[in-house]
Write an enzyme that holds these catalytic residues in place. Structure first.
Site, mmCIF file in Angstrom:
data_model
loop_
_atom_site.group_PDB
_atom_site.id
_atom_site.type_symbol
_atom_site.label_atom_id
_atom_site.label_comp_id
_atom_site.label_asym_id
_atom_site.label_seq_id
_atom_site.Cartn_x
_atom_site.Cartn_y
_atom_site.Cartn_z
ATOM 1 N N TYR A 155 0.829 -1.207 0.000
ATOM 2 C CA TYR A 155 0.000 0.000 0.000
ATOM 3 C C TYR A 155 0.862 1.255 0.000
ATOM 4 C CZ TYR A 155 -3.221 3.613 1.344
ATOM 5 O OH TYR A 155 -3.952 4.758 1.351
ATOM 6 N N TRP A 157 1.312 5.703 -1.570
ATOM 7 C CA TRP A 157 0.978 6.820 -2.450
ATOM 8 C C TRP A 157 1.929 6.979 -3.627
ATOM 9 C CZ3 TRP A 157 -2.210 11.101 -3.452
ATOM 10 C CH2 TRP A 157 -3.491 10.947 -2.912
HETATM 11 N N1 LIG Z 1 -1.653 8.058 12.597
HETATM 12 C C1 LIG Z 1 -1.990 8.190 11.315
HETATM 13 N N2 LIG Z 1 -1.467 7.359 10.396
HETATM 14 C C2 LIG Z 1 -1.822 7.468 9.109
HETATM 15 C C3 LIG Z 1 -2.737 8.464 8.691
HETATM 16 C C4 LIG Z 1 -3.272 9.344 9.672
HETATM 17 O O1 LIG Z 1 -4.093 10.238 9.387
HETATM 18 N N3 LIG Z 1 -2.864 9.179 10.969
HETATM 19 N N4 LIG Z 1 -3.106 8.534 7.367
HETATM 20 C C5 LIG Z 1 -3.084 7.292 6.621
HETATM 21 C C6 LIG Z 1 -3.331 7.537 5.199
HETATM 22 S S1 LIG Z 1 -4.847 8.250 4.821
HETATM 23 C C7 LIG Z 1 -2.477 7.170 4.225
HETATM 24 S S2 LIG Z 1 -2.981 7.355 2.591
HETATM 25 C C8 LIG Z 1 -1.165 6.546 4.541
HETATM 26 C C9 LIG Z 1 -0.052 7.005 3.610
HETATM 27 O O2 LIG Z 1 1.003 6.114 3.630
HETATM 28 P P1 LIG Z 1 1.995 5.989 2.378
HETATM 29 O O3 LIG Z 1 1.272 6.158 1.114
HETATM 30 O O4 LIG Z 1 2.780 4.741 2.559
HETATM 31 O O5 LIG Z 1 2.941 7.254 2.621
HETATM 32 P P2 LIG Z 1 3.938 8.010 1.630
HETATM 33 O O6 LIG Z 1 4.799 8.806 2.520
HETATM 34 O O7 LIG Z 1 3.191 8.733 0.591
HETATM 35 O O8 LIG Z 1 4.807 6.829 1.012
HETATM 36 C C10 LIG Z 1 5.041 6.690 -0.343
HETATM 37 C C11 LIG Z 1 6.435 6.131 -0.550
HETATM 38 O O9 LIG Z 1 6.567 5.789 -1.925
HETATM 39 C C12 LIG Z 1 7.819 6.270 -2.415
HETATM 40 N N5 LIG Z 1 7.681 6.452 -3.872
HETATM 41 C C13 LIG Z 1 7.138 7.492 -4.527
HETATM 42 N N6 LIG Z 1 7.207 7.286 -5.853
HETATM 43 C C14 LIG Z 1 7.809 6.101 -6.047
HETATM 44 C C15 LIG Z 1 8.161 5.366 -7.223
HETATM 45 O O10 LIG Z 1 7.920 5.769 -8.356
HETATM 46 N N7 LIG Z 1 8.758 4.159 -7.027
HETATM 47 C C16 LIG Z 1 9.035 3.665 -5.783
HETATM 48 N N8 LIG Z 1 9.612 2.478 -5.703
HETATM 49 N N9 LIG Z 1 8.719 4.352 -4.654
HETATM 50 C C17 LIG Z 1 8.120 5.556 -4.797
HETATM 51 C C18 LIG Z 1 8.052 7.535 -1.626
HETATM 52 O O11 LIG Z 1 9.427 7.919 -1.640
HETATM 53 C C19 LIG Z 1 7.533 7.138 -0.239
HETATM 54 O O12 LIG Z 1 8.541 6.545 0.535
HETATM 55 O O13 LIG Z 1 -0.808 6.862 5.899
HETATM 56 C C20 LIG Z 1 -1.800 6.477 6.830
HETATM 57 N N10 LIG Z 1 -1.294 6.604 8.177
HETATM 58 N N1 LIG Z 2 -0.947 18.527 2.402
HETATM 59 C C1 LIG Z 2 -1.436 17.270 2.401
HETATM 60 N N2 LIG Z 2 -2.634 17.020 1.812
HETATM 61 C C2 LIG Z 2 -3.136 15.754 1.845
HETATM 62 C C3 LIG Z 2 -2.417 14.673 2.409
HETATM 63 C C4 LIG Z 2 -1.154 14.967 3.004
HETATM 64 O O1 LIG Z 2 -0.470 14.078 3.545
HETATM 65 N N3 LIG Z 2 -0.698 16.271 2.986
HETATM 66 N N4 LIG Z 2 -2.931 13.391 2.369
HETATM 67 C C5 LIG Z 2 -4.015 13.099 1.440
HETATM 68 C C6 LIG Z 2 -4.693 11.855 1.826
HETATM 69 S S1 LIG Z 2 -3.989 10.371 1.392
HETATM 70 C C7 LIG Z 2 -5.859 11.844 2.497
HETATM 71 S S2 LIG Z 2 -6.562 10.351 2.947
HETATM 72 C C8 LIG Z 2 -6.539 13.092 2.878
HETATM 73 C C9 LIG Z 2 -6.900 13.071 4.364
HETATM 74 O O2 LIG Z 2 -7.884 14.010 4.668
HETATM 75 P P1 LIG Z 2 -8.438 14.067 6.174
HETATM 76 O O3 LIG Z 2 -8.516 12.709 6.741
HETATM 77 O O4 LIG Z 2 -9.683 14.867 6.159
HETATM 78 O O5 LIG Z 2 -7.242 14.903 6.868
HETATM 79 P P2 LIG Z 2 -6.734 15.025 8.374
HETATM 80 O O6 LIG Z 2 -5.648 16.029 8.370
HETATM 81 O O7 LIG Z 2 -6.432 13.690 8.966
HETATM 82 O O8 LIG Z 2 -7.978 15.599 9.195
HETATM 83 C C10 LIG Z 2 -8.632 16.808 8.847
HETATM 84 C C11 LIG Z 2 -8.936 17.639 10.082
HETATM 85 O O9 LIG Z 2 -9.651 16.864 11.039
HETATM 86 C C12 LIG Z 2 -9.300 17.319 12.334
HETATM 87 N N5 LIG Z 2 -9.641 16.284 13.318
HETATM 88 C C13 LIG Z 2 -8.864 15.295 13.817
HETATM 89 N N6 LIG Z 2 -9.569 14.537 14.676
HETATM 90 C C14 LIG Z 2 -10.817 15.049 14.713
HETATM 91 C C15 LIG Z 2 -12.015 14.698 15.410
HETATM 92 O O10 LIG Z 2 -12.081 13.733 16.166
HETATM 93 N N7 LIG Z 2 -13.119 15.464 15.172
HETATM 94 C C16 LIG Z 2 -13.106 16.545 14.354
HETATM 95 N N8 LIG Z 2 -14.233 17.237 14.187
HETATM 96 N N9 LIG Z 2 -11.982 16.913 13.701
HETATM 97 C C17 LIG Z 2 -10.862 16.164 13.858
HETATM 98 C C18 LIG Z 2 -7.819 17.615 12.219
HETATM 99 O O11 LIG Z 2 -7.434 18.547 13.232
HETATM 100 C C19 LIG Z 2 -7.698 18.158 10.801
HETATM 101 O O12 LIG Z 2 -7.701 19.574 10.779
HETATM 102 O O13 LIG Z 2 -5.725 14.245 2.663
HETATM 103 C C20 LIG Z 2 -5.040 14.244 1.408
HETATM 104 N N10 LIG Z 2 -4.365 15.536 1.285
HETATM 105 MO MO LIG Z 3 -4.956 8.647 2.481
#
Ligand SMILES: Nc1nc2c(c(=O)[nH]1)N[C@H]1C(S)=C(S)[C@@H](COP(=O)(O)OP(=O)(O)OC[C@H]3O[C@@H](n4cnc5c(=O)[nH]c(N)nc54)[C@H](O)[C@@H]3O)O[C@H]1N2
Ligand SMILES: Nc1nc2c(c(=O)[nH]1)N[C@H]1C(S)=C(S)[C@@H](COP(=O)(O)OP(=O)(O)OC[C@H]3O[C@@H](n4cnc5c(=O)[nH]c(N)nc54)[C@H](O)[C@@H]3O)O[C@H]1N2
Ligand SMILES: [Mo]
Length: 822
Positions: A155, A157
Site C-alpha cells: 500500500y 501513495w
Molecule cells: N496516525 C496516522 N497514520 C496514518 C494516517 C493518519 O491520518 N494518521 N493517514 C493514513 C493515510 S490516509 C495514508 S494514505 C497513509 C499514507 O502512507 P503511504 O502512502 O505509505 O505514505 P507516503 O509517505 O506517501 O509513502 C510513499 C512512498 O513511496 C515512495 N515512492 C514514490 N514514488 C515512487 C516510485 O515511483 N517508485 C518507488 N519504488 N517508490 C516511490 C516515496 O518515496 C515514499 O517513501 O498513511 C496512513 N497513516
Molecule cells: N498537504 C497534504 N494534503 C493531503 C495529504 C497529506 O499528507 N498532505 N494526504 C491526502 C490523503 S492520502 C488523504 S486520505 C486526505 C486526508 O484528509 P483528512 O482525513 O480529512 O485529513 P486530516 O488532516 O487527517 O484531518 C482533517 C482535520 O480533522 C481534524 N480532526 C482530527 N480529529 C478530529 C475529530 O475527532 N473530530 C473533528 N471534528 N476533527 C478532527 C484535524 O485537526 C484536521 O484539521 O488528505 C489528502 N491531502
Molecule cells: Mo490517504
C-alpha cells in the site's frame, strides 16, 4: 462536436471551460487573463520541460542536466508551495544511490537474525546480483509455500503516472511469478468506503460532489466537519488541478458563512476567519446525535424527506429518544461527552435546518475506533435536515480531497498499465479482493496470527502464512500504527524487499533495497484532476536517472526475464510504446464521445491535451434521486438512504450495530478510564504528503529544534513547565518519541497535534520500545480495526503524556543515507 488540435484551440476550449465556471465565480473577479498565457511548447523552446506530480502541473527549468526550478503551470489556480520540496526530492541527501543488501542477509540468507533489521549495516551489490537474489527468493517462496506466502499489497501513495505505477507493476510481476496476497481498501477511508455502500449505495468518498459553482451560488452555511481543505487540497492522486481552491475562493469572496468543526484551529479556519467549534476528538458522533435530538424534539426535522427518501428511521428513533436504552441523546447528553456547550449544539442544529446548508466532512473522524458511525450519523443528520439533492444542500465527503466538486469535463478516462489480474469496472481493490486479500490495515495482525480468522463486511476468512513481503511506492514504517508492535511482527518475514528513492524507515528495515527513479527521471502520462479530468498531461522526463537508479518498470521487467516471463510482462512494448497505446485508447474513447484528440506524436510534442467543461459546472449530487426516488433509486437494498441496515443487522457485529450509534473508542481524551491526559491529533501534514518530502529542504521550514513539531495549548504547556521551542518526550504504553514544541492556542486544551509521516528514527534499533529521535507519531497510535465491518485503521485513536526531554542529547540520523550507502 468538439475538435481539439493544437495550442490555440485548446486555449479557446479552456477559455470556454472558464466561462462556464464563471457563471458563478467570474463575477467575483477570481480569475485574471493569465489563463491564456503561453503553452507547453513555448516553454520547451526555452530549455524547460513541462511535467507533473501529485502537487500539480509544473515546468521544470533545466541547466546542464540539473533541474533548478519547478515553476507552477500558469493555469493552476492555487499552486502548492511544496513544489520546492518536490524538486529537492531528486537531489536530497536521503536519496538511495545503489542496490544494497543487509550484510547479515547477504551472508546467511533467510537464516539471518531478523531482529537486527534496521541497524543500517548494508553492503552495496551489483544490479545483477540483487535481481538474482530477488528472483530466486520469489521462486523459492512460491515453490515452497505457494502464492499465499507472498504479500504484494504494498500500500502507498507512490508517484503519479499511468505507466510507472510501481504498485501495479509489482503485482503484474508477482502475478506472472505465480500470485500473491493483496491488501483490500486503503488507509484513507477504510471505514467509510465499507459503510457508505450500505447507506448510500456508493463509495461516496471518491465520488464527484455537487459542483463548487453551485455551492458558491446556493449554499448559505458551509460546514467543514473534521476537514481542512486549505491543507489537504494541495495534492491529488493523479495530477492536482487545485480546482477546489477556486471553490474556496468563491465562498470567501461571496462572504458565505463558514463553520469549521475541528479540535485544532486549522488553516481553513484562518483562511475564512470561520466560526470555529471545537469538540473533543473522537466525539463527533455524540455531537451529531445531540443535534439530531434537537431537530426531533423541537419538531424541526424534515419528516417528508425522512418518509420519502430514507429507510429505518423508525428503528433509529427509539435509540435517539432513549426509549430503547434509557438514555435520551439530548444536546445536554452530547455536551457532557464532546465538551461543546448544549446551547451551541442546539443553535447549530437550528441554523443548519433554517438555511441552505452543506455538511462537508473530512475523513479523520472515520480513521478512529468505530469510525463507521461518523459518516453514517452525518448522513442521518443531513437526512433530517432534508436538503440532500438540492443545489448546495446536503452533505459531501470529498470537498477536501483531490478537488471533489471542481467542475468536470466530459473527457475520456485515461487507463493505465494493469496488474494482469482479474479485470473489473470497480475500484482496483474490489477487483482483487477476496480470499487472496486481507483488509489493508490488518497487515501486522496477519503477520502475528497466520491461520487466524477475521471478519470483513459480512465475510469470514483466515490470515495467510506470509514469508516474503515486497514493498514499492509506500512507507509502512510511517503509515502503519503502533510501530513497536509492528517491528516485532515483521520478524515473521523471511525476506523483506523494498524499492524507493529515499532512505525511508521502511527502506532501512529491508533485506534487499533497490534504488528507484523519481518520476522526474522517466516519461509518463497522467490525467489532470481526479474529479475534473481537465485533460491529459505528458509527464516528460526532466533529468537523466541519478546514480544507479532504475525505473520500477525496468526492474520488474528484468525480474520477469529471470522468471522466464519477460514477453508477458512487457507485451512487446517499450516506454514510449506503452504511453502511445494508453493515449490512443483514450483518444478512441474520446472520439466516441465526439471529442477529437490530436495524434500521439502531436500530443507528445504539445505536452498536453485539455478537454472542455460541459455540464460539469452545474452538477448537483443526488438531484435525480430527489426528483424521483422510485425511478432513480440508490444502490442500497431498499433503494433509499438506509438509516437502519438489515444487511448489517444480519452480520450481528458487536462493534457495528445496525443504525448509527455512539460507541466509546478504545481510548479518548477524558474518556472512561483514560490512562493519559492528552489526545494526539495525528493528522495529515501541511508541507508533506505523508512521509514524502520529509527528507527535503522543506523540513527546515517547519522542524522545531530539528524534530517534528508538536502543537500544544499554552495551559497544557505551562502545567508541565514546557516552553515554546522545547524538545519534549511524548509517550504512552506503546512507545515514546521526541518532538519540538510549538506553544499555541491553535491546539485546544487537552489536545496536541503531531502530523503523521515523520520518519521513524530509533535511538537503538536493537531495542523494541526505544526512543524515536525525530517524531513518528505512529509509534504512539493504536493498531486496532475500526470494527469487524470496515477493518479500517485507527490512526486517530491515541492518547499520551508529554514531558520536557532531559535525557542525553540525540542526533537525528534518518535524513542521511546509512554510512555504507553514501
Ligand atoms: N496516525 C496516522 N497514520 C496514518 C494516517 C493518519 O491520518 N494518521 N493517514 C493514513 C493515510 S490516509 C495514508 S494514505 C497513509 C499514507 O502512507 P503511504 O502512502 O505509505 O505514505 P507516503 O509517505 O506517501 O509513502 C510513499 C512512498 O513511496 C515512495 N515512492 C514514490 N514514488 C515512487 C516510485 O515511483 N517508485 C518507488 N519504488 N517508490 C516511490 C516515496 O518515496 C515514499 O517513501 O498513511 C496512513 N497513516
Ligand atoms: N498537504 C497534504 N494534503 C493531503 C495529504 C497529506 O499528507 N498532505 N494526504 C491526502 C490523503 S492520502 C488523504 S486520505 C486526505 C486526508 O484528509 P483528512 O482525513 O480529512 O485529513 P486530516 O488532516 O487527517 O484531518 C482533517 C482535520 O480533522 C481534524 N480532526 C482530527 N480529529 C478530529 C475529530 O475527532 N473530530 C473533528 N471534528 N476533527 C478532527 C484535524 O485537526 C484536521 O484539521 O488528505 C489528502 N491531502
Ligand atoms: Mo490517504
Amino acid at each position: 462536436m468538439t475538435k481539439i488540435s493544437g495550442n490555440d484551440l485548446r486555449a479557446e476550449l479552456s477559455r470556454r471551460a472558464f466561462l462556464s465556471y464563471s457563471v458563478a465565480a467570474g463575477a467575483l473577479g477570481l480569475f485574471g487573463p493569465s489563463l491564456l498565457a503561453k503553452g507547453a511548447r513555448a516553454a520547451e523552446a526555452n530549455g524547460a520541460v513541462m511535467s507533473g506530480s501529485h502537487w500539480g502541473v509544473f515546468t521544470a527549468q533545466v541547466e546542464d542536466g540539473r533541474a533548478t526550478a519547478f515553476v507552477p503551470w500558469e493555469k493552476d489556480p492555487h499552486p502548492s508551495a511544496a513544489l520546492e520540496g518536490v524538486l529537492d526530492s531528486i537531489y536530497s541527501p536521503s536519496r538511495i544511490k545503489y542496490p544494497m543488501v543487509r550484510r547479515e542477509y547477504l551472508e546467511k540468507g533467510i537464516e539471518a537474525d531478523r531482529s537486527t533489521r534496521g541497524n543500517g549495516d548494508f553492503v552495496r551489490v551489483s544490479w545483477d546480483q540483487a535481481l538474482d537474489l530477488i528472483a530466486k527468493e520469489i521462486q523459492r517462496v512460491e515453490a515452497t509455500y505457494g502464492p499465499q506466502a507472498v504479500f504484494g499489497g504494498s500500500y502507498g501513495w507512490k508517484s503519479s503516472g499511468r505507466l510507472h505505477n510501481c504498485t501495479t507493476l509489482l503485482r503484474r510481476m508477482l502475478n506472472l511469478a505465480g500470485g500473491f496476497v493483496n491488501g483490500a481498501g486503503d488507509y484513507s477511508t477504510g471505514a467509510a468506503q465499507v459503510i457508505m455502500p450500505h447507506v448510500m449505495g456508493t463509495l461516496e468518498v471518491y465520488e464527484q460532489q455537487t459542483a463548487w459553482p453551485v455551492v458558491a451560488e446556493n449554499t448559505e452555511i458551509m460546514v467543514f466537519w473534521a476537514a481542512d481543505p486549505v491543507k489537504t487540497l494541495q495534492i491529488s492522486n493523479s495530477i492536482a488541478d487545485h480546482g477546489g481552491y477556486a471553490g474556496l475562493d468563491a465562498l470567501k469572496a461571496k462572504g458565505t458563512k463558514v463553520i469549521v468543526i475541528d479540535p485544532v484551529r486549522s488553516a481553513t479556519v484562518d483562511f475564512f476567519d470561520a466560526e470555529h467549534i471545537r469538540p473533543k476528538p473522537q466525539t463527533d458522533v455524540a455531537m451529531m446525535l445531540g443535534m439530531a435530538h434537537t431537530l426531533y424534539s423541537e419538531g424541526l426535522y424534515d419528516s417528508d424527506f425522512i418518509e420519502n427518501y430514507t429507510s429505518g428511521f423508525d428503528k433509529f428513533l427509539p435509540y435517539l429518544t432513549g426509549d430503547a436504552d434509557g438514555v435520551a441523546k439530548t444536546a445536554e447528553w452530547a455536551a457532557e461527552i464532546c465538551g461543546v456547550p448544549a446551547e451551541t449544539i442546539k443553535d447549530l442544529a437550528r441554523r443548519l435546518k433554517g438555511s441552505r446548508s452543506m455538511l462537508a466532512a473530512g475523513w479523520s473522524m472515520q480513521r478512529m475506533h468505530h469510525g463507521e458511525q461518523a459518516h453514517w450519523m452525518l448522513v442521518t443528520l443531513a437526512s433530517m435536515i432534508g436538503q440532500i439533492g438540492l443545489p448546495g444542500g446536503g452533505f459531501g465527503l470529498s470537498y477536501h480531497y483531490a478537488s471533489g466538486g471542481a467542475p468536470a469535463t466530459d473527457g475520456p478516462a485515461l487507463s493505465g498499465i494493469t496488474d494482469g489480474g482479474a479485470a473489473s469496472g470497480g475500484p482496483e481493490w474490489l477487483a482483487t479482493a477476496g480470499v487472496s486479500a486481507i483488509p489493508v490495515a490488518r497487515v501486522v495482525e496477519m503477520l502475528e496470527n497466520p491461520g487466524g480468522e477475521f471478519d470483513f463486511n459480512g465475510n469470514r476468512a483466515s490470515y495467510p502464512d506470509i514469508h516474503l513481503a515486497y514493498w514499492v511506492g509506500g512507507n509502512p514504517f510511517t503509515h502503519h500504527q503502533d510501530r513497536n508492535r509492528m517491528l516485532k511482527a515483521w520478524e515473521k518475514l523471511d525476506t523483506f524487499i523494498v524499492h524507493d528513492f529515499q532512505w525511508t524507515a521502511t527502506a532501512r528495515h529491508a533485506d534487499i533495497i533497490l534504488p528507484a527513479t523519481t518520476s522526474y527521471e522517466r516519461n509518463d502520462i497522467e490525467t489532470i484532476g481526479d474529479y475534473s479530468n481537465l485533460g491529459i498531461l505528458a509527464m516528460k522526463q526532466v533529468v537523466a536517472p541519478l546514480y544507479e537508479a532504475k525505473n520500477d518498470y525496468d526492474i520488474f521487467e528484468a525480474i520477469s526475464d529471470k522468471l522466464g516471463k519477460k514477453a508477458a510482462f512487457n507485451e512487446g512494448k517499450d516506454e514510449m510504446g506503452w504511453l502511445q497505446s494508453l493515449y490512443e485508447a483514450a483518444a478512441k474513447q474520446g472520439k466516441a464521445k465526439g471529442i477529437e484528440m490530436p495524434d500521439f506524436e502531436t500530443f507528445w510534442a504539445d505536452g498536453i491535451v485539455e478537454f472542455p467543461i460541459t455540464t460539469g459546472a452545474q452538477y448537483v449530487r443526488y438531484a435525480e434521486f430527489r426528483e424521483d426516488p422510485l425511478l432513480n433509486p440508490l444502490g442500497t437494498p431498499t433503494g433509499l438512504i438506509e438509516i437502519y441496515s438489515k444487511n448489517i443487522e444480519k452480520m450481528g457485529y458487536d462493534d457495528c450495530p445496525a443504525h448509527p450509534t455512539w460507541m466509546e473508542p478504545l481510548e479518548r481524551l477524558d474518556g472512561p478510564g483514560a490512562k493519559f491526559p492528552l489526545h494526539v491529533a495525528a493528522s495529515h501534514p501541511f508541507h508533506r504528503l505523508h512521509s514524502q518530502l520529509n527528507g527535503t529542504v522543506l523540513r527546515e521550514g517547519y522542524a522545531i529544534a530539528g524534530h517534528e513539531p508538536c502543537l500544544m495549548n499554552p495551559e497544557d504547556a505551562a502545567a508541565r513547565g514546557i516552553a515554546d521551542g522545547d524538545v519534549v518526550r511524548v509517550y504512552n504504553d506503546r512507545g515514546q518519541i521526541l518532538t519540538g514544541v510549538k506553544v499555541t492556542d491553535a491546539a485546544m486544551k487537552g489536545v496536541i497535534q503531531i502530523y503523521e509521516g515523520g520518519w521513524y528514527d530509533p535511538l537503538d534499533p536493537a531495542e523494541k520500545g526505544t526512543l524515536d529521535k525525530y517524531g513518528d507519531v505512529n509509534v504512539l497510535t493504536a493498531d486496532i480495526p475500526t470494527s469487524k465491518l470496515g477493518q479500517g485503521n485507527c490512526g486517530q485513536t491515541v492518547i499520551a503524556e508529554v514531558e520536557k526531554y532531559t535525557g542525553p542529547e540525540v542526533t537525528v540520523t534518518v535524513f542521511t543515507a546509512p554510512a555504507a550507502a553514501e
